[in-house]
Design an enzyme around this catalytic site. Structure first.
Site, short mmCIF file in Angstrom:
data_model
loop_
_atom_site.label_atom_id
_atom_site.label_comp_id
_atom_site.label_asym_id
_atom_site.label_seq_id
_atom_site.Cartn_x
_atom_site.Cartn_y
_atom_site.Cartn_z
N ASP A 107 0.81 -1.21 0.00
CA ASP A 107 0.00 0.00 0.00
C ASP A 107 0.85 1.27 0.00
OD1 ASP A 107 -2.96 1.12 0.88
OD2 ASP A 107 -1.35 2.22 1.86
N ILE B 222 -4.95 2.31 -0.63
CA ILE B 222 -4.59 1.78 -1.94
C ILE B 222 -4.83 0.27 -2.00
CG2 ILE B 222 -2.76 1.58 -3.65
CD1 ILE B 222 -3.98 4.43 -3.12
N ASP B 223 -4.49 -0.46 -0.94
CA ASP B 223 -4.87 -1.87 -0.90
C ASP B 223 -6.38 -2.02 -1.09
OD1 ASP B 223 -2.44 -3.20 -0.51
OD2 ASP B 223 -2.49 -2.91 1.66
N ILE B 224 -7.15 -1.24 -0.34
CA ILE B 224 -8.60 -1.35 -0.38
C ILE B 224 -9.13 -0.93 -1.75
CG2 ILE B 224 -10.73 -0.36 0.57
CD1 ILE B 224 -9.22 -0.30 3.30
N GLY C 83 -8.52 -3.57 -4.19
CA GLY C 83 -9.48 -4.64 -3.97
C GLY C 83 -10.83 -4.33 -4.58
#
Length: 405
Positions: free
Chosen positions: A143, A171-173, A176
């Site tokens: 992230d 950013i991970d989320i 996703g």
């Protein structure tokens, strides 16, 4: 919708997902698909499972937040029997979601090419630090790497201070979410073509996409310094302290808001000040304006000020602690707060995927699973009980030294 609603109203009811994910990005894709009704089978490493399970208190919170509506099956992907078991699961699934390091699934013989050779209607979502095909494709990604390389960290924090990451894994989320969006587009296309496809999502590309209006700004006007809590388009757009360590946000984004703001906080002297008559004037004198408003609001009751601003039609909000969401009346009224169990069996409140439609809802059907608790049940539900016994005898589901990161 919540658990009290009919599962038949969930748009992905009847869709089976195999999630081979660690940490945040791929599990968030699985979370969204699961909340929308999909049957999500989380494949984990025997003994330790998803890396986030071993990451202390914050890891426990992350796992609890991202892994409801899933069943856990432990498979040793380092063994021939484990890889065979994985192929069996995928053969009964519609979607695979994974975020292993680039090249790992290919080395193990469980990548898209190997799996799609067996069934051409498979949808395969691969999430990595960087999209494949560019010079960064083999770099490790996370992230904060995306935030750093995209310029996002340069825009976060106070002018003159060090660059800061956002306070959650945005950013991970976000990647996703793109993974889930791609999966649903591929499902829709499969209805017409009968074939599946591979969907790629990258952390760096997500961060760049989200930051790109500042890239355009840079081309037109040069790089902008960090914003703090302000915005360069508006002459009043910031956070202010009321009682000690109690903060609120207020934004004056139209000329109509300015007199309403001054009246709501009982500051006629600001309205009478010619320097602040226009948005341009407020921008040119933003430091003086901020100090004046901060002095006016210091020591006041935050709720009273926020209510007065909202009554006047001025955008405003309390700057909450995360714990203040637990009894938020809006989330409660929408049935988005649900009770679930953490990995150490504590009852906590989680927030469902916030999607709603005339005939679309989300649900909380299963608490986050214990490591491997559903392995046998998963194979039984897919009509593979005999195969499970055979694969188990061959070591498909054990061995703590197995490593599928």
């Amino acid at each position: 919708m919540t658990t009290t609603e009919s599962a038949a109203r969930l748009p992905l009811s009847g869709i089976t997902v195999v999630e081979l994910g660690n940490l945040v990005a791929a599990p968030f894709t699985g979370l969204m698909l699961g909340d929308l009704g999909a049957e999500v089978i989380k494949v984990e490493r025997p003994g330790t499972g998803d890396v986030i399970r071993q990451s202390g208190d914050s890891g426990d919170a992350i796992f609890t937040a991202l892994n409801r509506n899933k069943r856990s099956a432990t498979i040793n992907l380092q063994s021939d029997a484990g890889r065979e078991a994985y192929h069996e699961l995928v053969a009964a699934a519609d979607i695979v979601v994974e975020n292993l390091r680039p090249g790992v699934t290919e080395r193990l013989g469980i990548g898209y090419d190997a799996l799609s050779d067996e069934r051409d209607d498979l949808i395969y979502v691969s999430i990595a630090g960087f999209l494949q095909g560019g010079p960064y494709e083999d770099r490790p990604g996370m992230d904060v790497v995306g935030q750093a390389m995209s310029g996002m960290m340069r825009m976060t924090g106070q002018p003159g201070g060090k660059p800061l990451r956002a306070g959650t894994s945005v950013i991970d989320i976000g990647t996703g979410v793109y993974g889930a969006f791609g999966a649903m587009l591929a499902l829709w296309m499969r209805e017409t073509t009968g074939t599946g496809q591979k969907i790629d999502a990258g952390l760096f590309e997500t961060a760049s996409h989200w930051s790109h209006y500042w890239t355009i700004f840079a081309q037109l006007f040069g790089d902008h310094p960090p914003l703090g809590s302000s915005h360069p388009a508006f002459g009043l757009y910031d956070v202010f302290e009321t009682e000690p360590d109690e903060w609120l946000f207020a934004g004056v984004i139209t000329e109509r808001h300015w007199p309403a703001f001054c009246e709501a906080i009982d500051a006629p002297e600001l309205l009478a000040d010619e320097r602040f008559e226009t948005n341009e004037g407020r921008q040119e004198n933003d430091d003086v304006l901020y100090d004046s408003i901060q002095e006016t609001l210091r020591g006041r009751d935050r709720s009273t000020v926020v209510d007065a601003l909202l009554d006047a039609g001025v955008p405003a909000a309390p700057v909450n602690h995360p714990s203040e969401l637990l009894d938020d009346p809006h989330l409660t009224a929408l049935d988005l707060l649900v009770e679930t169990q953490s990995d150490d069996d504590e009852t906590v409140q989680a927030i469902l995927t916030p999607l709603a439609g005339t005939d679309i809802g989300v649900s909380h059907r299963r608490d986050p699973p214990k490591l491997g608790e559903n392995t046998a049940a998963v194979f039984e539900s897919l009509g593979l009980s005999d195969r499970y016994a055979e694969l188990e005898a061959n070591g498909a589901f054990g061995d703590e030294s197995a490593n599928n990161e």
